[in-house]
Design an enzyme around this catalytic site. Structure first.
Site, mmCIF file in Angstrom:
data_model
loop_
_atom_site.group_PDB
_atom_site.id
_atom_site.type_symbol
_atom_site.label_atom_id
_atom_site.label_comp_id
_atom_site.label_asym_id
_atom_site.label_seq_id
_atom_site.Cartn_x
_atom_site.Cartn_y
_atom_site.Cartn_z
ATOM 1 N N HIS A 1 -37.298 -18.731 -11.378
ATOM 2 C CA HIS A 1 -36.813 -20.068 -11.734
ATOM 3 C C HIS A 1 -37.945 -21.091 -11.742
ATOM 4 O O HIS A 1 -37.777 -22.200 -12.252
ATOM 5 C CB HIS A 1 -35.656 -20.499 -10.822
ATOM 6 C CG HIS A 1 -36.045 -20.953 -9.454
ATOM 7 N ND1 HIS A 1 -35.892 -20.171 -8.330
ATOM 8 C CD2 HIS A 1 -36.552 -22.124 -9.008
ATOM 9 C CE1 HIS A 1 -36.298 -20.852 -7.263
ATOM 10 N NE2 HIS A 1 -36.705 -22.040 -7.651
ATOM 11 N N ASP B 1 -34.671 -13.030 -9.028
ATOM 12 C CA ASP B 1 -35.431 -14.283 -9.156
ATOM 13 C C ASP B 1 -36.891 -14.037 -8.786
ATOM 14 O O ASP B 1 -37.372 -14.426 -7.721
ATOM 15 C CB ASP B 1 -34.808 -15.355 -8.255
ATOM 16 C CG ASP B 1 -35.387 -16.739 -8.493
ATOM 17 O OD1 ASP B 1 -36.170 -16.902 -9.447
ATOM 18 O OD2 ASP B 1 -35.056 -17.652 -7.716
ATOM 19 N N SER C 1 -39.840 -23.382 -3.288
ATOM 20 C CA SER C 1 -39.478 -22.318 -4.229
ATOM 21 C C SER C 1 -40.687 -21.476 -4.616
ATOM 22 O O SER C 1 -41.776 -21.990 -4.854
ATOM 23 C CB SER C 1 -38.881 -22.906 -5.501
ATOM 24 O OG SER C 1 -37.510 -23.113 -5.375
#
Length: 259
Positions: free
Chosen positions: A74, A119, A214
């Site tokens: 992402h 992911d 992230s």
């Protein structure tokens, strides 16, 4: 669901337990730090690297070889390789270390943007890193190596000090326990916790990954076992952080990078 640092604000819904619906907002931010962590020296985390979009920090990542970097899908989906660079060898945002352009990026072909399954992404640098005390690769687990609940793992990054909190520039790190997958499924929607995910939860809250983290590494016993993916809020005692689990995706990493 909240991505732990995506540069676009996301709004998704998930189920808490069997009946309570919660809507989670993420206000992603750069120049921030791990919730409840302490200041970290890059020499202790030489595999840690900054993902830069048009020169601005937006995600964490981990060095796995002199030319390959692991991050979250992402973080790279919707970008172009020429817009991304990587800064290694520095525990400060935007300073020191070395910044290298990315010439190739590959998101896992099964990446599901809706639930953040698979992911994972790898990026290839334009030229090779020189390893030293501030820059070194993290060890990868073997394929399908088991990650045991109760294991203490370390997440590092520049994620917020608390949910919606201030954004210091220095690298921080915090130790967190891995929890049982079933416990994570009981808190979130069971369909959103897959075999490619693992969860951490500090029992008393206040310690967690957060906005800005992230793509960053979760390391246990010197091995990269996870990549920061998503979660609800930061540092709440009843809401785990969810990571992409590396061992089930180890064959993909090897096939793609040779590492």
């Amino acid at each position: 669901m909240e991505l732990k640092g995506l540069f676009l604000t996301r709004l998704l819904s998930f189920t808490i337990g069997l009946s309570t619906m919660v809507t989670a907002y993420r206000y992603p931010s750069a120049n921030s730090k791990v919730t409840g962590g302490s200041a970290a020296d890059i020499k202790d985390y030489p595999y840690m690297a900054q993902m830069l979009l048009w020169g601005e920090f937006y995600c964490g990542s981990a060095i796995i070889s002199n030319v390959w970097i692991i991050t979250a899908a992402h973080c790279t989906a919707g970008t172009t390789s020429f817009s991304i660079s990587v800064r290694a060898g520095s525990d400060w945002i935007g300073n020191d270390g070395i910044s290298i352009k990315v010439i190739e990026k590959k998101e896992h072909p099964n990446f599901n943007e809706k639930i953040h399954d698979y992911d994972l992404a790898v990026v290839r640098l334009a030229f090779a890193l020189t390893f030293g005390s501030n820059v070194a690769p993290v060890e990868l687990p073997v394929w399908n190596e088991r990650v045991f609940p109760g294991t203490t793992a370390t997440v590092s990054g520049w994620g917020s000090i608390y949910h919606g909190g201030p954004k210091p520039n220095q690298l921080h790190a915090v130790d967190l326990p891995i929890i049982e997958p079933q416990e994570c499924k009981q808190i979130y929607n069971p369909r959103e916790i897959t075999d490619r995910m693992l969860c951490t939860l500090y029992p008393r809250g206040s310690k967690d990954a957060c906005a800005g983290d992230s793509g960053g590494p979760l390391v246990a016993k010197g091995k990269l076992i996870g990549v920061v993916s998503w979660g609800a809020g930061c540092g709440f005692p009843s809401l785990p952080c969810v990571y992409t689990c590396i061992p089930p995706l180890r064959s993909y990493i090897f096939a793609t990078t040779g590492v």
